[in-house]
Design a protein around this motif. Structure first.
Motif, PDB file in Angstrom:
ATOM      1  N   MET A 110       0.834  -1.196   0.000  1.00  0.00           N
ATOM      2  CA  MET A 110       0.000   0.000   0.000  1.00  0.00           C
ATOM      3  C   MET A 110       0.877   1.258   0.000  1.00  0.00           C
ATOM      4  N   LYS A 111       0.497   2.235  -0.812  1.00  0.00           N
ATOM      5  CA  LYS A 111       1.268   3.469  -0.917  1.00  0.00           C
ATOM      6  C   LYS A 111       1.343   4.215   0.408  1.00  0.00           C
ATOM      7  N   VAL A 112       0.323   4.013   1.250  1.00  0.00           N
ATOM      8  CA  VAL A 112       0.309   4.750   2.520  1.00  0.00           C
ATOM      9  C   VAL A 112       1.487   4.368   3.402  1.00  0.00           C
ATOM     10  N   ILE A 113       1.980   3.152   3.275  1.00  0.00           N
ATOM     11  CA  ILE A 113       3.155   2.745   4.052  1.00  0.00           C
ATOM     12  C   ILE A 113       4.365   3.566   3.623  1.00  0.00           C
ATOM     13  N   ASN A 114       4.526   3.757   2.315  1.00  0.00           N
ATOM     14  CA  ASN A 114       5.634   4.597   1.841  1.00  0.00           C
ATOM     15  C   ASN A 114       5.499   6.014   2.378  1.00  0.00           C
ATOM     16  N   TRP A 115       4.250   6.489   2.476  1.00  0.00           N
ATOM     17  CA  TRP A 115       4.011   7.822   3.030  1.00  0.00           C
ATOM     18  C   TRP A 115       4.476   7.892   4.480  1.00  0.00           C
ATOM     19  N   LEU A 116       4.185   6.854   5.257  1.00  0.00           N
ATOM     20  CA  LEU A 116       4.632   6.813   6.653  1.00  0.00           C
ATOM     21  C   LEU A 116       6.156   6.754   6.740  1.00  0.00           C
ATOM     22  N   LEU A 117       6.777   5.975   5.856  1.00  0.00           N
ATOM     23  CA  LEU A 117       8.230   5.823   5.879  1.00  0.00           C
ATOM     24  C   LEU A 117       8.945   7.103   5.457  1.00  0.00           C
ATOM     25  N   GLU A 118       8.239   7.959   4.737  1.00  0.00           N
ATOM     26  CA  GLU A 118       8.830   9.224   4.283  1.00  0.00           C
ATOM     27  C   GLU A 118       8.439  10.394   5.192  1.00  0.00           C
ATOM     28  N   SER A 119       7.735  10.097   6.257  1.00  0.00           N
ATOM     29  CA  SER A 119       7.297  11.158   7.171  1.00  0.00           C
ATOM     30  C   SER A 119       8.354  11.403   8.235  1.00  0.00           C
ATOM     31  N   GLN A 120       7.940  11.680   9.444  1.00  0.00           N
ATOM     32  CA  GLN A 120       8.869  12.012  10.521  1.00  0.00           C
ATOM     33  C   GLN A 120       9.608  10.764  11.016  1.00  0.00           C
ATOM     34  N   PRO A 121      10.871  10.920  11.465  1.00  0.00           N
ATOM     35  CA  PRO A 121      11.660   9.758  11.889  1.00  0.00           C
ATOM     36  C   PRO A 121      10.969   8.880  12.931  1.00  0.00           C
ATOM     37  N   TYR A 122      10.278   9.476  13.906  1.00  0.00           N
ATOM     38  CA  TYR A 122       9.658   8.645  14.948  1.00  0.00           C
ATOM     39  C   TYR A 122       8.525   7.793  14.388  1.00  0.00           C
ATOM     40  N   VAL A 123       7.816   8.313  13.386  1.00  0.00           N
ATOM     41  CA  VAL A 123       6.747   7.537  12.744  1.00  0.00           C
ATOM     42  C   VAL A 123       7.349   6.446  11.864  1.00  0.00           C
ATOM     43  N   GLU A 124       8.396   6.798  11.133  1.00  0.00           N
ATOM     44  CA  GLU A 124       9.075   5.793  10.312  1.00  0.00           C
ATOM     45  C   GLU A 124       9.600   4.657  11.192  1.00  0.00           C
ATOM     46  N   TYR A 125      10.210   5.018  12.310  1.00  0.00           N
ATOM     47  CA  TYR A 125      10.766   3.999  13.206  1.00  0.00           C
ATOM     48  C   TYR A 125       9.662   3.085  13.737  1.00  0.00           C
ATOM     49  N   ALA A 126       8.573   3.680  14.206  1.00  0.00           N
ATOM     50  CA  ALA A 126       7.461   2.884  14.730  1.00  0.00           C
ATOM     51  C   ALA A 126       6.867   1.988  13.646  1.00  0.00           C
ATOM     52  N   THR A 127       6.765   2.507  12.429  1.00  0.00           N
ATOM     53  CA  THR A 127       6.216   1.728  11.314  1.00  0.00           C
ATOM     54  C   THR A 127       7.107   0.538  10.999  1.00  0.00           C
ATOM     55  N   ARG A 128       8.392   0.775  10.951  1.00  0.00           N
ATOM     56  CA  ARG A 128       9.322  -0.319  10.633  1.00  0.00           C
ATOM     57  C   ARG A 128       9.332  -1.375  11.733  1.00  0.00           C
ATOM     58  N   VAL A 129       9.219  -0.948  12.984  1.00  0.00           N
ATOM     59  CA  VAL A 129       9.261  -1.892  14.108  1.00  0.00           C
ATOM     60  C   VAL A 129       7.924  -2.614  14.283  1.00  0.00           C
ATOM     61  N   SER A 130       6.814  -1.873  14.301  1.00  0.00           N
ATOM     62  CA  SER A 130       5.520  -2.445  14.690  1.00  0.00           C
ATOM     63  C   SER A 130       4.713  -3.016  13.532  1.00  0.00           C
ATOM     64  N   ILE A 131       4.823  -2.422  12.342  1.00  0.00           N
ATOM     65  CA  ILE A 131       4.030  -2.907  11.207  1.00  0.00           C
ATOM     66  C   ILE A 131       4.867  -3.781  10.281  1.00  0.00           C
ATOM     67  N   LEU A 132       6.071  -3.324   9.921  1.00  0.00           N
ATOM     68  CA  LEU A 132       6.916  -4.100   9.010  1.00  0.00           C
ATOM     69  C   LEU A 132       7.760  -5.135   9.735  1.00  0.00           C
ATOM     70  N   LYS A 133       7.736  -5.097  11.075  1.00  0.00           N
ATOM     71  CA  LYS A 133       8.413  -6.091  11.920  1.00  0.00           C
ATOM     72  C   LYS A 133       9.911  -6.194  11.628  1.00  0.00           C
ATOM     73  N   GLN A 134      10.549  -5.053  11.395  1.00  0.00           N
ATOM     74  CA  GLN A 134      11.984  -5.042  11.160  1.00  0.00           C
ATOM     75  C   GLN A 134      12.740  -5.066  12.485  1.00  0.00           C
ATOM     76  N   ASN A 135      13.906  -5.674  12.464  1.00  0.00           N
ATOM     77  CA  ASN A 135      14.715  -5.810  13.673  1.00  0.00           C
ATOM     78  C   ASN A 135      15.302  -4.460  14.080  1.00  0.00           C
ATOM     79  N   LYS A 136      15.155  -4.123  15.353  1.00  0.00           N
ATOM     80  CA  LYS A 136      15.652  -2.837  15.839  1.00  0.00           C
ATOM     81  C   LYS A 136      17.160  -2.681  15.649  1.00  0.00           C
TER      82      LYS A 136
END
Length: 323
Positions: free
Chosen positions: A1-27
């Motif tokens: 979904m394009k909205v995920i790219n929008w979140l990843l291109e937004s503020q660092p704290y939102v990008e970090y939360a998105t990568r950790v909580s939604i995309l399940k990337q390793n911290k």
């Protein structure tokens, strides 16, 4: 979904939360991004505020300036106790534990409301569960520091949820409701606590609490225990998740399979989903005045943090997928 790219291109704290909580990337792979989050002046201010954890009296649990709400927000972003100020806050919470395993906050209940009228360390069921939740989310030992308090809380439950209950230091204080009513907010944050404890996932404690909240939704025009309503204001999209509103309740219930199978919860999700714009972004409909520095502190354009919260709820509930 394009909205995920929008979140990843937004503020660092939102990008970090998105990568950790939604995309399940390793911290461990996100250290550079984490450092950017820590450079955010608003994050810095929140960290500074929680470092002296009992610096603000708990007189209004809806106040976003309370250190417990700021601590939970920071933990929700994905920050941990390796951040010195978070570690300091957690250690201060742990110091104020009573014989029941409950953690106290600095508060003051006036005498005409049944309290002592003096600043005192005490707890109520509308703050102690959040303290336990924060400890658990921060990775503190469940067996050593949390289990006893959870079991004490569990013993307080009635067949209609959890009552308004306070520690001995607060005397006869009770909120504005019938003694036999449940406190919807206490029931909500206790469920929020239990959502992180696997052994409670299908427990009677959870099912009673979920059924009570969904009963209040189903009968929102008639039932308003302790003056908690599920009316027009309740249904407005609002962040962060610190009070009694549609996002806070959905964020909690989306952890439980029992809730996700209930048509009443599906109705709640329908309401949230209907508020997305054509780009699957969400705009705040109500705000906390003290959060105007954040993009969820305005009502004119989509908020990246609110969108993150809504998408996380919808993903947990099986409404969207990001695989």
């Amino acid at each position: 979904m394009k909205v995920i790219n929008w979140l990843l291109e937004s503020q660092p704290y939102v990008e970090y939360a998105t990568r950790v909580s939604i995309l399940k990337q390793n911290k461990s792979s996100l250290n550079e991004l984490r450092n950017l989050v820590l450079l955010d002046s608003r994050i810095k201010r929140y960290l500074n505020d929680i470092a002296d954890f009992n610096s603000i009296l708990v007189t209004n649990h809806k106040n976003p300036e309370l250190p417990i709400h700021k601590l939970i927000f920071l933990l929700d972003v994905g920050l941990d106790t390796d951040v010195p100020e978070i570690d300091m806050a957690i250690k201060q919470i742990i110091k104020n534990r009573d014989e029941y395993g409950m953690y106290k906050s600095m508060t003051n209940i006036p005498k005409h409301f049944g309290g002592s009228g003096e600043d005192t360390l005490a707890w109520s069921l509308c703050d102690a569960p959040l303290m336990l939740y924060a400890l658990l989310k921060a990775g503190i030992s469940y067996e050593n520091n949390i289990k006893k308090g959870v079991e004490y809380i569990g013993a307080l439950q009635r067949d209609n949820g959890f009552p308004c209950t306070v520690s001995n230091e607060l005397g006869k204080f009770r909120g504005p409701g019938k003694k036999d009513d449940c406190c919807p907010y206490a029931t909500l944050i206790i469920l929020k606590l239990l959502s992180l404890i696997p052994e409670y996932a299908n427990s009677e404690l959870v099912t009673i609490g979920i059924n009570q909240l969904l009963k209040l939704w189903e009968n929102s025009k008639a039932l308003h225990p302790y003056m908690f309503y599920m009316g027009t204001d309740f249904r407005k999209l609002k962040a962060p998740t610190l009070w009694y509103d549609i996002i806070s309740i959905s964020d909690c219930l989306s952890y439980f399979e029992f809730a996700k199978k209930d048509k009443r919860f599906q109705e709640i999700l329908d309401v949230i989903e209907s508020k997305a714009n054509q780009n699957n972004q969400f705009t705040p409909e109500s705000i906390y005045q003290k959060c105007k520095d954040w993009d969820f502190g305005q009502k004119k354009q989509p908020s990246s943090w609110l969108t993150f919260l809504c998408l996380r709820i919808l993903e947990r509930s099986g409404r969207v997928s990001f695989d």
